[in-house]
Design an enzyme around this catalytic site. Structure first.
Site, mmCIF file in Angstrom:
data_model
loop_
_atom_site.group_PDB
_atom_site.id
_atom_site.type_symbol
_atom_site.label_atom_id
_atom_site.label_comp_id
_atom_site.label_asym_id
_atom_site.label_seq_id
_atom_site.Cartn_x
_atom_site.Cartn_y
_atom_site.Cartn_z
ATOM 1 C CG ASN A 3 13.632 27.087 -11.944
ATOM 2 O OD1 ASN A 3 12.452 27.223 -11.622
ATOM 3 N ND2 ASN A 3 14.493 28.092 -11.923
ATOM 4 C CG HIS B 19 20.859 24.954 -10.051
ATOM 5 N ND1 HIS B 19 20.935 24.325 -11.268
ATOM 6 C CD2 HIS B 19 20.032 26.003 -10.243
ATOM 7 C CE1 HIS B 19 20.195 24.972 -12.150
ATOM 8 N NE2 HIS B 19 19.622 26.000 -11.542
ATOM 9 N N GLY C 287 11.752 26.374 -16.660
ATOM 10 C CA GLY C 287 12.769 27.283 -17.197
ATOM 11 C C GLY C 287 14.175 26.988 -16.709
ATOM 12 C CD GLN C 288 17.356 22.000 -14.626
ATOM 13 O OE1 GLN C 288 16.357 21.280 -14.578
ATOM 14 N NE2 GLN C 288 18.563 21.559 -14.350
ATOM 15 C CG HIS D 19 17.642 29.234 -7.645
ATOM 16 N ND1 HIS D 19 18.307 30.178 -8.387
ATOM 17 C CD2 HIS D 19 17.286 28.259 -8.517
ATOM 18 C CE1 HIS D 19 18.343 29.798 -9.659
ATOM 19 N NE2 HIS D 19 17.725 28.635 -9.769
ATOM 20 C CG ASP E 12 22.317 33.318 -9.541
ATOM 21 O OD1 ASP E 12 21.694 32.254 -9.680
ATOM 22 O OD2 ASP E 12 22.494 34.136 -10.478
ATOM 23 C CB ILE E 13 26.647 35.137 -12.189
ATOM 24 C CG1 ILE E 13 27.772 36.027 -12.687
ATOM 25 C CG2 ILE E 13 25.601 34.906 -13.264
ATOM 26 C CD1 ILE E 13 28.622 35.389 -13.777
#
Ligand code: 5GP
Length: 126
Positions: free
Chosen positions: A97, A110, A103-104, A112, A39-40
């Protein structure tokens, strides 16, 4: 702005572009069904995203439209990434999500994968 999680797939979303190699990512694993990358903006010492290669907007979209092979291949990939990263012994958390209330933000399904420390309460109050 959170996405709805259903509807028309946007083939220019950021993860579609990562899949096509148009945007760089730090990939940790890929197979026929899934790609995993860091993840960034990590929210744990280890925060990896696992995405299916197919064009699915959300968990709801994926679990209703993907084939059995895609679903099995994807979830096996999530487990393999966690194992390969050494997270089985200490433990880890997986989370998806789905839609606005969750809050997607990116409209490509995806999961997490979080690890590397005691992760605390499952939900943190806003
Ligand atoms: P969501 O809120 O949709 O469940 O999670 C989206 C995740 O994608 C966030 O954790 C966010 O940091 C991550 N993300 C957004 N843009 C990029 C990007 O360009 N590259 C990577 N590697 N992660 C991204």
């Amino acid at each position: 702005m959170p996405v709805k999680g259903l509807g028309e797939y946007d083939s220019n979303n950021i993860f579609a572009r990562i899949l096509r190699g148009e945007i760089p990512s730090r990939r940790v694993y890929e197979n026929e069904f899934a790609v995993a990358f860091h993840d960034i903006a990590p929210q744990a010492p280890l925060h990896v995203l696992v995405i299916p290669r197919g064009p699915y907007i959300s968990f709801a979209d994926f679990t209703t439209k993907a084939s059995d092979a895609e679903i099995a291949g994807f979830f096996r990939a999530v487990g393999k990434v966690a194992a390969d990263l050494g997270l089985e012994a200490p433990g880890y958390r997986i989370l998806a999500n789905m839609g606005e209330d969750a809050g997607q933000e990116v409209p490509h399904f995806h999961m997490h994968l979080f690890g590397g420390k005691r992760l605390g309460a499952m939900l943190v109050a806003p």
